[in-house]
Design an enzyme around this catalytic site. Structure first.
Site, PDB file in Angstrom:
ATOM      1  N   GLY A 132      16.206  32.240  -4.557  1.00 25.78           N
ATOM      2  CA  GLY A 132      17.099  32.231  -3.539  1.00 25.78           C
ATOM      3  C   GLY A 132      16.552  33.206  -2.336  1.00 25.78           C
ATOM      4  CB  CYS A 164      21.610  31.918   1.481  1.00 27.19           C
ATOM      5  SG  CYS A 164      22.984  32.819   0.609  1.00 27.19           S
TER       6      CYS A 164
END
Length: 290
Positions: free
Chosen positions: A134, A231
């Protein structure tokens, strides 16, 4: 090695949901945490035990602010112990750590520095690059973080199943305790209320042992997210449970904030034990020799 997800003090090699949602659907939720009614400790789940289920030791520090580096070191130490037990065929339990962090930014293996809207030499908080999957995310007070250290050999050896299961824990938590319908977004990891992300997930798995995990914004200050592209997703926003229940401008009391944290914790561990079919055995740092 596997790493995936929605997203250490920087060293030379490392640098820190509105689906069918409507305000009226939360009217009953507002009533369960009024300022005049503090959380009743007698309702808190103390043990989630079932001899027929796999044992899971739970390090419960959900009311404590633990430095990110400390929790990261705990995870790596516990993972190494899991490896040793697996080699000896003595792998008898899983582990889950529940806590809050002091303010910090963390980056995954593929994180881009361009997703941080600040000069790295003058970062607002400590910044750590980790081995999880991520992009960049923020952890801080008012956000409950769950780090499961599971041997997927005793669950399902499927990382997609594992990610969807972590999302399911959060979706069930919001539904059962707050009547909030959260959802997934195809192609993205995490849990969403419409176009707003309420929980991030970033994991690492090696030899089918997992670490890192999930983070749910309960009463967290959302301003630190403005300094990053959370993110790595530029066209979506971040939200918190408190913002959903009380609105973005409401300054709630410490009693309400504490009650929300208690309720989310209670629901998270209950749903975690159900989704992963584990029996929780609560331990201290000393018990786990950390």
């Amino acid at each position: 090695m596997f790493s995936t997800g929605s997203c250490s003090l920087l060293t030379p090699s490392s640098y820190k949901i509105k689906s069918n949602y409507s305000p009226s659907s939360l009217s009953s939720s507002r009533a369960i945490c009024p300022e005049t009614v503090p959380f009743d400790d007698s309702r808190r789940i103390i043990h989630v035990t079932d001899a027929s289920k796999r044992r899971c030791e739970c390090l419960n520090m959900y009311k404590e602010l633990i430095p990110y580096k400390q929790a990261w070191e705990w995870q790596k130490s516990l993972v190494q112990r899991r490896y040793s037990l697996i080699e000896k065929e003595e792998d008898t339990s899983d582990i889950v750590i529940v806590l809050q962090h002091q303010s910090v930014y963390t980056l995954g293996t593929g994180s881009l520095e361009e997703h941080m809207n600040f000069d790295m030499d003058s970062a607002p908080f400590e910044v750590y690059r980790t081995e999880r999957g991520g992009e960049v995310t923020y952890h801080g007070p008012g956000q409950i973080v769950v780090y499961p250290i599971l041997s997927l050999r005793h669950h399902q050896m499927d990382l997609h199943w594992y990610l969807r299961s972590l999302e399911e824990v959060i979706i069930r938590t919001l539904s059962s305790s707050f009547s909030i319908k959260a959802s997934r977004i195809e192609g993205l990891t995490g849990v969403w209320i419409g176009n707003e992300k309420i929980a991030a997930i970033g994991i690492r798995a090696s030899r089918w042992v997992t670490y890192h995990g999930l983070a749910v914004n309960v009463t967290a200050d959302l301003n630190p997210f403005k300094h990053i592209v959370p993110c790595g997703i530029k066209d979506k926003e971040v939200t918190s449970l408190k913002q959903l229940l009380y609105g973005p401008e409401t300054d709630t009391s410490e009693v309400i904030d504490s009650t929300l944290i208690d309720m989310v914790y209670e629901s998270l561990i209950r749903e975690f034990s159900e989704v992963f079919q584990v029996s929780l055995d609560f331990k201290s740092v000393t018990d786990l020799n950390l």
